[in-house]
Design a protein around this motif. Structure first.
Motif, PDB file in Angstrom:
ATOM      1  N   ARG A 175      40.531  35.689  41.393  1.00  0.00           N
ATOM      2  CA  ARG A 175      40.523  36.763  42.386  1.00  0.00           C
ATOM      3  C   ARG A 175      40.194  36.283  43.791  1.00  0.00           C
ATOM      4  O   ARG A 175      40.563  36.931  44.755  1.00  0.00           O
ATOM      5  CB  ARG A 175      39.528  37.853  41.976  1.00  0.00           C
ATOM      6  CG  ARG A 175      39.877  38.605  40.700  1.00  0.00           C
ATOM      7  CD  ARG A 175      41.244  39.275  40.782  1.00  0.00           C
ATOM      8  NE  ARG A 175      41.302  40.247  41.850  1.00  0.00           N
ATOM      9  CZ  ARG A 175      41.022  41.538  41.730  1.00  0.00           C
ATOM     10  NH1 ARG A 175      40.675  42.016  40.540  1.00  0.00           N
ATOM     11  NH2 ARG A 175      41.091  42.351  42.745  1.00  0.00           N
ATOM     12  N   GLY A 176      39.440  35.182  43.912  1.00  0.00           N
ATOM     13  CA  GLY A 176      39.205  34.607  45.226  1.00  0.00           C
ATOM     14  C   GLY A 176      37.917  35.001  45.915  1.00  0.00           C
ATOM     15  O   GLY A 176      37.421  34.258  46.749  1.00  0.00           O
ATOM     16  N   THR A 177      37.364  36.187  45.602  1.00  0.00           N
ATOM     17  CA  THR A 177      36.115  36.619  46.222  1.00  0.00           C
ATOM     18  C   THR A 177      35.183  37.191  45.166  1.00  0.00           C
ATOM     19  O   THR A 177      35.628  37.660  44.110  1.00  0.00           O
ATOM     20  CB  THR A 177      36.345  37.700  47.302  1.00  0.00           C
ATOM     21  OG1 THR A 177      36.807  38.906  46.676  1.00  0.00           O
ATOM     22  CG2 THR A 177      37.368  37.239  48.329  1.00  0.00           C
ATOM     23  N   VAL A 178      33.887  37.154  45.480  1.00  0.00           N
ATOM     24  CA  VAL A 178      32.890  37.704  44.560  1.00  0.00           C
ATOM     25  C   VAL A 178      33.113  39.204  44.351  1.00  0.00           C
ATOM     26  O   VAL A 178      33.030  39.717  43.233  1.00  0.00           O
ATOM     27  CB  VAL A 178      31.462  37.431  45.093  1.00  0.00           C
ATOM     28  CG1 VAL A 178      30.415  38.211  44.289  1.00  0.00           C
ATOM     29  CG2 VAL A 178      31.156  35.940  45.034  1.00  0.00           C
ATOM     30  N   THR A 179      33.437  39.907  45.424  1.00  0.00           N
ATOM     31  CA  THR A 179      33.649  41.351  45.328  1.00  0.00           C
ATOM     32  C   THR A 179      34.830  41.678  44.420  1.00  0.00           C
ATOM     33  O   THR A 179      34.754  42.565  43.559  1.00  0.00           O
ATOM     34  CB  THR A 179      33.896  41.948  46.725  1.00  0.00           C
ATOM     35  OG1 THR A 179      32.755  41.690  47.549  1.00  0.00           O
ATOM     36  CG2 THR A 179      34.120  43.456  46.636  1.00  0.00           C
ATOM     37  N   ALA A 180      35.949  40.951  44.585  1.00  0.00           N
ATOM     38  CA  ALA A 180      37.131  41.199  43.756  1.00  0.00           C
ATOM     39  C   ALA A 180      36.864  40.825  42.299  1.00  0.00           C
ATOM     40  O   ALA A 180      37.322  41.512  41.376  1.00  0.00           O
ATOM     41  CB  ALA A 180      38.312  40.413  44.294  1.00  0.00           C
ATOM     42  N   ALA A 181      36.116  39.739  42.079  1.00  0.00           N
ATOM     43  CA  ALA A 181      35.783  39.347  40.706  1.00  0.00           C
ATOM     44  C   ALA A 181      34.898  40.399  40.047  1.00  0.00           C
ATOM     45  O   ALA A 181      35.076  40.746  38.871  1.00  0.00           O
ATOM     46  CB  ALA A 181      35.090  37.992  40.701  1.00  0.00           C
ATOM     47  N   ALA A 182      33.946  40.917  40.807  1.00  0.00           N
ATOM     48  CA  ALA A 182      33.060  41.952  40.269  1.00  0.00           C
ATOM     49  C   ALA A 182      33.848  43.199  39.877  1.00  0.00           C
ATOM     50  O   ALA A 182      33.608  43.806  38.828  1.00  0.00           O
ATOM     51  CB  ALA A 182      31.981  42.297  41.292  1.00  0.00           C
ATOM     52  N   GLU A 183      34.804  43.566  40.716  1.00  0.00           N
ATOM     53  CA  GLU A 183      35.639  44.734  40.414  1.00  0.00           C
ATOM     54  C   GLU A 183      36.430  44.530  39.129  1.00  0.00           C
ATOM     55  O   GLU A 183      36.520  45.428  38.290  1.00  0.00           O
ATOM     56  CB  GLU A 183      36.579  44.996  41.586  1.00  0.00           C
ATOM     57  CG  GLU A 183      37.487  46.207  41.397  1.00  0.00           C
ATOM     58  CD  GLU A 183      38.431  46.416  42.564  1.00  0.00           C
ATOM     59  OE1 GLU A 183      39.324  47.275  42.471  1.00  0.00           O
ATOM     60  OE2 GLU A 183      38.287  45.693  43.571  1.00  0.00           O
TER      61      GLU A 183
END
Length: 304
Positions: free
Chosen positions: A15-23
């Protein structure tokens, strides 16, 4: 059995970002960050490095990912071996795919499975707007029927196994009163001056139009756009442009249009493939699903 924090690292890479991975993982960003710190401390190596407001995986983390892919593939095989001690045909199978594949291939395959294995639980979805490779990676589907694009994972990706399913020709759709409507077939190179509608998913169907037109020697003049085929056919019927339409896509009878086969070297086709998590084809429901999909695809191919 495998440290779940490795899966968090895999999804972060995807996903590339922590926020996107968390989602994607249905976690909070702070939980994702905490898991990765714990994994880094456990291994005694740095896994992430800061780049401004973003994070980047270190070379050590990338090496760890290559091992994690092998571990997860082996776990899929181990899980399948354990499932073999039960009646695998009573398991759950989740399939997703592009709309035309869902209608023409997945649904008929699911009907065959329902008749042959009435205890199997079947879940189907179009998953429009979703990255279907990510749905596989995060365990939200088992089989994805997709159209490969330049952005798709390569065939040797250690996370996925991709198999050819069906070659689907593209037809030309024009209004019934159009000068081309009476043609038996047509070469794409002969119609470069037409107005075009950007039809279908812009990530695959529209890219197919651009590639085919480039091969035919022109760039299409695109005016209107729609994703749903009912809306697309309506636009064509009312004279707002012509478009490519997949052979499997039905044309609603209430619209006055002509569907013309394409010929010549530039006649485009789109390739449908099945994609699964590598190693998961040892699970009985997934193996049965792949078999049913191939059976339907063979029937479609034999019927032209």
């Amino acid at each position: 059995m495998i440290d779940p924090r490795l899966q968090t690292l895999r999804v972060l890479y995807e996903r590339g970002t922590v926020t996107a991975a968390a989602e994607a993982l249905h976690l909070t960003p702070s939980t994702v960050s905490q898991q990765l710190r714990q994994l880094s401390n456990l291994l005694g190596i740095a896994l992430l490095e800061r780049h401004g407001r973003k994070v980047k995986l270190t070379p050590a983390a990338l090496k760890l990912l290559s091992h994690a892919d092998v571990l997860h593939a082996q776990w899929e095989r181990a899980s399948a071996d354990l499932a073999a001690y039960r009646d695998g045909s009573a398991g759950q199978l989740r399939m997703c795919g592009v709309a035309t594949a869902l209608a023409a291939v997945i649904a008929p395959a699911a009907e065959k499975l329902r008749c042959r294995h009435p205890d199997m639980s079947l879940i189907m979805s179009e998953s429009a707007g979703e990255d279907r490779f990510e749905l596989l990676l995060t365990g939200r589907t088992d089989i994805a029927v997709v159209i490969p694009t330049p952005e798709s994972p390569p065939l040797d990706d250690t996370r996925f196994e991709q198999r050819s399913l069906l070659e689907e020709p593209q037809d030309l759709l024009v209004p019934a009163g159009h000068p081309l409507a009476a043609e038996k077939d047509i070469d794409l190179a002969e119609i470069g001056g037409e107005l075009w509608i950007r039809a279908g998913d812009p990530h695959d169907q529209h890219q197919l139009l651009l590639t085919a037109c480039a091969a035919a020697g022109f760039t299409p003049r695109v005016t209107h756009e729609a994703i749903d085929w009912f809306a697309i056919v309506a636009l064509v019927s009312h004279g707002f442009g012509i478009c490519l339409i997949p052979r499997l896509a039905p044309v609603p009878h209430q619209f006055d249009v002509a569907r013309i086969p394409l010929r010549g070297e530039s006649a485009p086709t789109r390739r449908l493939i099945t994609c699964i998590r590598r190693g998961s084809d040892q699970h009985t429901p997934i193996a049965l699903g792949l078999e049913a999909l191939q059976e339907v695809a063979a029937e479609l191919a034999s019927n032209g």
